[in-house]
Design a protein around this motif. Structure first.
Motif, PDB file in Angstrom:
ATOM      1  N   GLY A   1       0.811  -1.147   0.033  1.00 16.98           N
ATOM      2  CA  GLY A   1      -0.110   0.068   0.049  1.00 16.98           C
ATOM      3  C   GLY A   1       0.514   1.279  -0.058  1.00 16.98           C
ATOM      4  N   PRO A   2       1.846   1.355   0.766  1.00 14.82           N
ATOM      5  CA  PRO A   2       2.624   2.537   0.650  1.00 14.82           C
ATOM      6  C   PRO A   2       3.123   2.921  -0.688  1.00 14.82           C
ATOM      7  N   LYS A   3       3.298   1.907  -1.527  1.00 14.84           N
ATOM      8  CA  LYS A   3       3.841   2.316  -2.716  1.00 14.84           C
ATOM      9  C   LYS A   3       3.000   2.557  -3.815  1.00 14.84           C
ATOM     10  N   PHE A   4       1.524   2.647  -3.727  1.00 13.76           N
ATOM     11  CA  PHE A   4       0.672   2.841  -4.535  1.00 13.76           C
ATOM     12  C   PHE A   4       0.849   4.047  -4.947  1.00 13.76           C
ATOM     13  N   ASP A   5       0.615   4.526  -6.154  1.00 17.02           N
ATOM     14  CA  ASP A   5       0.658   5.962  -6.501  1.00 17.02           C
ATOM     15  C   ASP A   5      -0.678   6.424  -6.940  1.00 17.02           C
ATOM     16  N   THR A   6      -1.360   7.149  -5.699  1.00 16.14           N
ATOM     17  CA  THR A   6      -2.695   7.441  -6.056  1.00 16.14           C
ATOM     18  C   THR A   6      -2.658   8.786  -6.869  1.00 16.14           C
ATOM     19  N   PHE A   7      -1.595   9.330  -7.148  1.00 17.85           N
ATOM     20  CA  PHE A   7      -1.729  10.674  -7.911  1.00 17.85           C
ATOM     21  C   PHE A   7      -1.766  10.605  -9.275  1.00 17.85           C
TER      22      PHE A   7
ATOM     23  N   LEU B   1      -7.223  -3.537  -5.428  1.00 19.23           N
ATOM     24  CA  LEU B   1      -6.045  -4.072  -4.791  1.00 19.23           C
ATOM     25  C   LEU B   1      -5.180  -4.059  -6.248  1.00 19.23           C
ATOM     26  N   GLY B   2      -5.929  -4.631  -7.336  1.00 21.70           N
ATOM     27  CA  GLY B   2      -5.285  -4.427  -8.768  1.00 21.70           C
ATOM     28  C   GLY B   2      -4.911  -3.334  -9.015  1.00 21.70           C
TER      29      GLY B   2
ATOM     30  N   ASN C   1       7.852   2.928  -9.640  1.00 18.58           N
ATOM     31  CA  ASN C   1       8.744   1.781  -8.628  1.00 18.58           C
ATOM     32  C   ASN C   1       9.235   1.035 -10.033  1.00 18.58           C
ATOM     33  N   ALA C   2      10.513   1.108 -10.280  1.00 16.96           N
ATOM     34  CA  ALA C   2      11.194   0.272 -11.217  1.00 16.96           C
ATOM     35  C   ALA C   2      11.159  -1.218 -11.113  1.00 16.96           C
ATOM     36  N   ASP C   3      11.204  -1.943  -9.827  1.00 14.21           N
ATOM     37  CA  ASP C   3      11.181  -3.066  -9.387  1.00 14.21           C
ATOM     38  C   ASP C   3       9.727  -3.511  -9.733  1.00 14.21           C
TER      39      ASP C   3
ATOM     40  N   ILE D   1       2.221  -9.454  -8.324  1.00 14.09           N
ATOM     41  CA  ILE D   1       1.470  -9.536  -7.221  1.00 14.09           C
ATOM     42  C   ILE D   1       2.592  -9.892  -5.903  1.00 14.09           C
ATOM     43  N   LEU D   2       3.400 -10.927  -6.397  1.00 12.10           N
ATOM     44  CA  LEU D   2       4.350 -11.377  -5.340  1.00 12.10           C
ATOM     45  C   LEU D   2       5.436 -10.166  -4.894  1.00 12.10           C
ATOM     46  N   GLU D   3       5.653  -9.378  -5.972  1.00 10.67           N
ATOM     47  CA  GLU D   3       6.635  -8.165  -5.637  1.00 10.67           C
ATOM     48  C   GLU D   3       5.904  -7.187  -4.548  1.00 10.67           C
ATOM     49  N   GLY D   4       4.564  -7.336  -4.661  1.00  7.69           N
ATOM     50  CA  GLY D   4       4.086  -6.576  -3.491  1.00  7.69           C
ATOM     51  C   GLY D   4       4.387  -7.032  -1.997  1.00  7.69           C
ATOM     52  N   TYR D   5       4.974  -8.264  -1.919  1.00  9.10           N
ATOM     53  CA  TYR D   5       5.190  -8.819  -0.702  1.00  9.10           C
ATOM     54  C   TYR D   5       6.880  -8.651  -0.351  1.00  9.10           C
TER      55      TYR D   5
END
Length: 513
Positions: free
Chosen positions: A230-236, A302-303, A313-315, A328-332
Motif C-alpha cells: 500500500g505505501p507504494k501505491f501511486d494514487t496521484f 488492490l489490482g 517503482n522500477a522493481d 502480486i508477489l513483488e508486493g510482498y
C-alpha cells in the motif's frame, strides 16, 4: 450448510433397456461395463451422483440464518482471488487510467455486475434447477424457448472454461514467481488444475465445505499485501489522453469489470438448488450481491493499486513485465520467506474461483443434448479440467489479451440475456402470470422463443457494431473516441430492451404462450 443426498439414478447410468436390445451384444457388454464403473465411482463417499436432474422438494432442507450466510461466504471465497486482482491491474496498465478513475470504474462496474448475478441466483431455490439447466430445463425455456436456450448453455460452457483457463494461468504465474523462476509457469498451472479437479470431481458437498473456509487465508494474505504494498501505491497518477479518449477508456474498463462480475449470472442458481422454495428471494439476492460485490471491489481495487505502483517503482515495473503474478508477489517484497508463503496462499486461492466454474461447465455439457446427459457429471468435470488446462498452457504469454477480449465478449451475451429475462419476468410474467415449474418438459406450454431469439440476435448485432477489441473494432465504437471505446454491452442491451417487449406481445397475441 446444506448437504445433498445421493441419487444413484442420476445421468450416466447408461441407456434404457430398449436401446440395449437394438445394440450388438459387444456394445451391450461394453455399456454394462461402463455402467458398473460409473456406479462404483458414484458410490464413493461424498461424491455427488446427481447431474442435471431437478432436485425434488423432498430432498431439500430447511433454511436458516447460517444457510443465508453460506451464500455470502461461498461467493466471497470464489471472488477474493488473484485473477480479479489481475483484472484491476488493467485499468492503469492497459487503459491508461489514473488511480481515481480506475478505482471508481472498478467499484461501480463490479457492483453492477454483481447485481445481475445475484438476480439470477434467486431462481435456484424457486425452481430446484441449476441456472444453466434452467437455461435448458426451466428458466430460459420460459424466457428464450427450448432451442434458443441451448445457445446460452453453450456460451456458458465457454465462460466457465475461459475462467478456468485464466485461474490456472494466474495461479501458475504466482507459483513460478514464488519459486524465483525455478518452477515454470507450466508446472504451476498444472498444480492449480490438479487441486481444482480433486475437489470439483466430488461435487456440491465438498465444494460448499471448501468455500466456507477458503476465504479466511485469502483475506489474511491480501490484508498483509495491502500493508506491505500500500505505501507504494501511486494514487496521484492521472488518466492519459484527451477528453474523448479518457471517456472511452473509462467506459471500456467499467464494462470489463462489469463483465467479470456478471459472468457468474449464468451459473448463479447452480449452488442453491438444495434450498427450499420458501427461501426469501430478497435475502438470496442481498447475500449473493454482498458476497460477489465486496470480494470483487476489494480485489480489483488492490489490482488498481498494484498497477499504479509500476509507474514510479522500477522493481514493480520489471515484475509486471514478467507477469501479473510476479507483480502480486513483488508486493510482498521485504517480507522474505513469509512473503513467499503468502504468495503460495494467493496462488492456491484461485482454486476457490475455479471450482464453481468447472462444476457449472460439467453440468452445461450434460444440458447440450441427450448424448451428453448420458455421461456422468464427474466425467465432464475431468474433461473440463483437461480443456482449460491445455488452453492455459497455450495462452500463458497472453494473459492481458485474454482478459480484455474474452471477458468483454462474454459480457455481451450475458447482459443481453439478463435484459430479456428481466423484461419477461417484470412485464409479462409478474403482472399476469407466474411460472409453472411443472411445465418445464411440455413444449406446448412453453414460449416458442421467437421474440427472445430475435431480440437476442439484434442485441448481438448492436454489440458487434459497438465493440472495441484488438481483433475487431465496430464502426460505432470508432466514433466514440480517437482510440475507440467498448460500447458493446450498453448498445446490445438497449437494442434488445427496445425490441423484445413488442415482439413478445405479438408472440403472446398470436400463439398465446
Amino acid at each position: 450448510m446444506m448437504e445433498e443426498g445421493k441419487d444413484t439414478s442420476s445421468v450416466g447410468a447408461g441407456p434404457e433397456p430398449a436401446s440395449l436390445e437394438s445394440q450388438s451384444s459387444d456394445s451391450a457388454k461394453s455399456t454394462n461395463v461402463l455402467t458398473r464403473l460409473n456406479q462404483r465411482i458414484t458410490s464413493v463417499r461424498f461424491l455427488e451422483a446427481r447431474g442435471i436432474e431437478r432436485v425434488p422438494e423432498s430432498e431439500r432442507h430447511d433454511v436458516n440464518a447460517a444457510d443465508y450466510m453460506q451464500m455470502t461466504l461461498l461467493w466471497f471465497s470464489t471472488n477474493i482471488t488473484a485473477n480479479n486482482i489481475a483484472l484491476g491491474m488493467l485499468g492503469p496498465i492497459s487503459f491508461d487510467l489514473g488511480f481515481v478513475d480506475a478505482a471508481l470504474c472498478a467499484t461501480f462496474g463490479s457492483l453492477l455486475g454483481a447485481a445481475g448475478a445475484a438476480y439470477m441466483g434467486t431462481w435456484g431455490p424457486a425452481s430446484g434447477n441449476r441456472t444453466m439447466l434452467n437455461l435448458d430445463k426451466v428458466v430460459a425455456r420460459y424466457f428464450m424457448g427450448y432451442w434458443p436456450s441451448k445457445i446460452c448453455a453453450l456460451l456458458n460452457i465457454v465462460i466457465m472454461l475461459g475462467y478456468g483457463m485464466i485461474d490456472c494461468l494466474v495461479g501458475g504465474q504466482v507459483l513460478s514467481a514464488v519459486a524465483d523462476g525455478n518452477m515454470s509457469i507450466v508446472v504451476g498451472t498444472i498444480i492449480v488444475a490438479i487441486i481444482t479437479w480433486a475437489i470439483v470431481v466430488f461435487g456440491m458437498s465438498i465444494f460448499h465445505i471448501y468455500e466456507r473456509w477458503a476465504w479466511i487465508p485469502q483475506l489474511i494474505a491480501l490484508f498483509v499485501l495491502v500493508g506491505s504494498a500500500g505505501p507504494k501505491f501511486d494514487t496521484f497518477i492521472t488518466s492519459s489522453g484527451d477528453a474523448r479518449t479518457v471517456a472511452g477508456n473509462r467506459l471500456s474498463f467499467l464494462s470489463l469489470c462489469l463483465s467479470g462480475a456478471v459472468a457468474w449470472a449464468p451459473a448463479g442458481a447452480d449452488y442453491y438448488v438444495y434450498y427450499p422454495p420458501t427461501t426469501k428471494k430478497w435475502k438470496t439476492f442481498t447475500m449473493t450481491f454482498l458476497g460477489i460485490g465486496l470480494a470483487l471491489v476489494f480485489a480489483t481495487l488492490l489490482g488498481v493499486g498494484l498497477a499504479s505502483g509500476t509507474f514510479a517503482n522500477a522493481d514493480w515495473a520489471a515484475a509486471n513485465e514478467v507477469s501479473s503474478g510476479a507483480l502480486i508477489l513483488e508486493g510482498y517484497s521485504g517480507l522474505g520467506g513469509f512473503g513467499k508463503f503468502l504468495g503460495v496462499l494467493v496462488s492456491l486461492g484461485l482454486v476457490a474461483n475455479n471450482i464453481p466454474g468447472t462444476y457449472s461447465a460439467s453440468l452445461g455439457f450434460q444440458v447440450l443434448g441427450r448424448y451428453g446427459a448420458r455421461l456422468p457429471r464427474w466425467f465432464w468435470s475431468c474433461i473440463s479440467v483437461i480443456i482449460y488446462t491445455a488452453c492455459a498452457l497455450g495462452g500463458r504469454n497472453h494473459l492481458y489479451d485474454i482478459f480484455e477480449n474474452f471477458l468483454a465478449l462474454m459480457g455481451y451475451w450475458v447482459t443481453i440475456f439478463l435484459t430479456i429475462a428481466l423484461e419477461e419476468h417484470l412485464l409479462f410474467r409478474r403482472p399476469h402470470r407466474g411460472f409453472d415449474w411443472s411445465a418445464w418438459s411440455d413444449p406446448s406450454k412453453l414460449p416458442l422463443g421467437l421474440a427472445a431469439f430475435t431480440a437476442f440476435v439484434i442485441g448481438w448485432i448492436g454489440s458487434i457494431m459497438c465493440m472495441y477489441q484488438i481483433y475487431y473494432v465496430g464502426p460505432i465504437a470508432k466514433l466514440a473516441s480517437d482510440e475507440g471505446a467498448d460500447l458493446g454491452i450498453w448498445v446490445g442491451c438497449s437494442w434488445a430492451m427496445i425490441v423484445f417487449p413488442p415482439l413478445r406481445w405479438l408472440e403472446l397475441k398470436q400463439f398465446g404462450r
